[in-house]
Design an enzyme around this catalytic site. Structure first.
Site, PDB file in Angstrom:
ATOM      1  N   SER A 256      -7.661   6.195  32.223  1.00 54.67           N
ATOM      2  CA  SER A 256      -6.241   5.695  32.191  1.00 54.67           C
ATOM      3  C   SER A 256      -6.221   4.235  32.507  1.00 54.67           C
ATOM      4  O   SER A 256      -6.924   3.437  32.078  1.00 54.67           O
ATOM      5  CB  SER A 256      -5.205   6.366  32.472  1.00 54.67           C
ATOM      6  OG  SER A 256      -4.018   6.397  31.624  1.00 54.67           O
ATOM      7  N   LYS A 260      -8.908   1.367  32.495  1.00 57.71           N
ATOM      8  CA  LYS A 260      -8.712  -0.309  31.951  1.00 57.71           C
ATOM      9  C   LYS A 260      -9.399  -0.987  33.137  1.00 57.71           C
ATOM     10  O   LYS A 260     -10.004  -2.143  32.997  1.00 57.71           O
ATOM     11  CB  LYS A 260      -7.389  -0.734  31.971  1.00 57.71           C
ATOM     12  CG  LYS A 260      -6.571   0.138  31.099  1.00 57.71           C
ATOM     13  CD  LYS A 260      -5.079  -0.418  31.164  1.00 57.71           C
ATOM     14  CE  LYS A 260      -3.987   0.710  30.584  1.00 57.71           C
ATOM     15  NZ  LYS A 260      -3.959   1.368  29.428  1.00 57.71           N
ATOM     16  N   HIS A 396      -4.310  13.595  27.114  1.00 60.09           N
ATOM     17  CA  HIS A 396      -4.850  12.474  28.003  1.00 60.09           C
ATOM     18  C   HIS A 396      -5.252  12.898  29.390  1.00 60.09           C
ATOM     19  O   HIS A 396      -4.265  13.436  30.054  1.00 60.09           O
ATOM     20  CB  HIS A 396      -3.463  11.589  27.983  1.00 60.09           C
ATOM     21  CG  HIS A 396      -3.792  10.290  28.907  1.00 60.09           C
ATOM     22  ND1 HIS A 396      -4.478   9.297  28.612  1.00 60.09           N
ATOM     23  CD2 HIS A 396      -3.151   9.963  30.133  1.00 60.09           C
ATOM     24  CE1 HIS A 396      -4.485   8.343  29.436  1.00 60.09           C
ATOM     25  NE2 HIS A 396      -3.807   8.653  30.442  1.00 60.09           N
TER      26      HIS A 396
HETATM   27  C1  GCU Z   1       0.854   4.964  31.045  1.00 56.71           C
HETATM   28  C2  GCU Z   1       0.605   3.609  30.404  1.00 56.71           C
HETATM   29  C3  GCU Z   1      -0.731   3.639  30.191  1.00 56.71           C
HETATM   30  C4  GCU Z   1      -1.666   4.059  31.040  1.00 56.71           C
HETATM   31  C5  GCU Z   1      -1.132   5.290  31.570  1.00 56.71           C
HETATM   32  C6  GCU Z   1      -2.034   5.751  32.947  1.00 56.71           C
HETATM   33  O1  GCU Z   1       1.088   5.950  30.033  1.00 56.71           O
HETATM   34  O2  GCU Z   1       1.424   3.192  29.417  1.00 56.71           O
HETATM   35  O3  GCU Z   1      -1.225   2.284  29.586  1.00 56.71           O
HETATM   36  O4  GCU Z   1      -3.077   4.155  30.710  1.00 56.71           O
HETATM   37  O5  GCU Z   1       0.150   5.388  32.237  1.00 56.71           O
HETATM   38  O6  GCU Z   1      -2.612   5.062  33.674  1.00 56.71           O
HETATM   39  O7  GCU Z   1      -1.936   7.079  33.213  1.00 56.71           O
END
Ligand code: GCU
Length: 415
Positions: A256, A260, A396
């Site tokens: 997540s 990134k 997710h």
């Molecule tokens: C939110 C955000 C995502 C990210 C996620 C996380 O959903 O919008 O971009 O990847 O959090 O880090 O859990």
């Protein structure tokens, strides 16, 4: 003179031809494939002066550095120039952890600036015993080191994000025993210790780089993703100094927002032997153009802290970007990369995560790896190779199904 003139004519006539043929190449792909394929996506194998990149040497000498500068300037921000030193100390070690199968080490990494301001981060390490060559997965945890495995000896991380810190609460995401049994190591840090995940830049590593009265990074300097990526590189500095670690086989991984950060860390720091980015979506590995779910503009609005101040100029410019996330993925080439997604994670947009993987294979092809032909990605049908990708059925998350594939990938690609 006449000779030079004819050379000039040849050069001039070649340039527009190559630009045209390259954009034609992309348009043909777009026409052949389904509506997912965004038309004006920036080409990977064309340099900013319009010349086509045909060899790995041109990729390494021309295009890769160009992309690094572009992405650092426009998205992530530069690491500030500063006089910050790092020291490390093993504060706990057990050579018979996990019923004698593993070595557990806890390391205090301390950063100190010229004014003696300090920040410390705890690195937790489990290494398989009796092996010299083995992959180690390095990645941040969301909630504190003690949450990754129910081992009472893990020292508690500071409470910074207010989440439940119960020992082992995230152990489904960190199958430590399975990783050790597979002959691999795992290293982790709590990401808030490096840089806080809130709109505030006065704690974590940021202030160590400030000039007097400065309270946040300059507009072209790092946001959270680059700060976390920097922290991963610093952990790599430690791993290289530890004789019990096989530092040539460290895979940087994250899920997540931490996926990134992991992809940017792996893109920038070529000491990482491989990268795994799980469910990283927007501003991770997902192509931004025409993206479903979370858009680039949505990230700018909700998480301005993640990227450089400069990046805010792209608010509502999602359709006109001079870059896209496949460039970050491609910077990992020719090292092994794994992109994992989940079928119900439309927020991250698995089809656009696939798209990055697919586009990147043309860079890997310069190194003799196969270039993929575009196919709508199928759920639970992993593609396994130098570039690997799967879409797990479900939500997710980063789960044992994903880890089993990551372990096979690490053992195969980092033999
Ligand atoms: C939110 C955000 C995502 C990210 C996620 C996380 O959903 O919008 O971009 O990847 O959090 O880090 O859990």
């Amino acid at each position: 003179m006449k000779k030079y003139f004819s050379i000039l004519v040849v050069v001039i006539s070649f340039i527009p031809f190559s630009i045209k043929s390259y954009s034609q190449h992309y348009n043909t792909l777009a026409a052949q494939n389904d509506s997912l394929f965004p038309k004006s996506i920036p080409a990977l194998l064309m340099s900013s002066n319009g010349s086509v990149i045909k060899t790995k040497k041109e990729w390494e000498k021309i295009r890769r550095p160009e992309l690094e500068q572009l992405l650092e300037n426009e998205i992530y921000g530069f690491v500030p120039v500063g006089n910050v030193n790092m020291s490390s100390k093993v504060i706990e070690q057990d050579d018979n952890a996990l019923g004698g199968k593993a070595i557990r080490k806890q390391i205090k990494i301390t950063f100190t600036n010229a004014e003696n301001k300090m920040v410390s981060v705890a690195l937790l390490l489990y290494l398989p015993k009796g092996l010299k060559k083995f992959p180690t997965f390095l990645g941040y945890n969301f909630n504190g080191n003690e949450t990754i495995y129910p081992d009472p000896m893990i020292q508690s991380s500071p409470v910074l994000n207010g989440n439940n810190k119960q020992s082992g609460r995230d152990s489904l995401n960190w199958p430590v025993a399975t990783i050790i049994n597979a002959g691999c190591g795992v290293a982790t840090m709590y990401y808030w210790e490096v840089a806080p995940d809130k709109e505030e830049f006065t704690t974590g590593i940021y202030p160590l780089f400030y000039k007097p009265n400065q309270v946040k990074p300059l507009p072209n300097e790092w946001g959270g993703l680059a700060a976390w990526a920097w922290g991963l590189s610093k952990a790599m500095d430690y791993l290289q100094s530890d004789k019990q670690v096989d530092a040539k086989r460290v895979i940087v991984l994250g899920h997540s927002r931490l996926g990134k950060a992991a992809i940017w860390a792996g893109a920038k720091d070529q000491r990482f032997a491989g990268v795994i980015s799980s469910g990283s979506g927007a501003m991770g590995v997902s192509i931004s153009k025409n993206k479903k779910g979370e858009t680039l503009s949505a990230v700018i609005k909700r998480f301005p802290r993640w990227t450089a101040g400069n990046f805010k100029k792209y608010l509502n410019q999602d359709a006109n970007l001079p870059f896209d996330q496949h460039m970050v993925v491609a910077m990992v080439a020719p090292r092994p990369i794994y992109i994992s997604s989940a079928s119900e994670d439309q927020w991250a947009d698995p089809s656009h995560e696939y798209l990055s993987a697919y586009l990147t294979t043309e860079v890997y092809a310069l190194y003799g790896y196969p270039k993929w032909s575009y196919q709508a990605p199928k759920i639970q049908e992993p593609i396994q190779g130098r570039v690997s990708q799967h879409i797990r059925d479900g939500k997710h998350d980063i789960l044992p199904y994903d880890w089993n594939l990551f372990l096979t990938f690490a053992q195969r690609e980092l033999k």
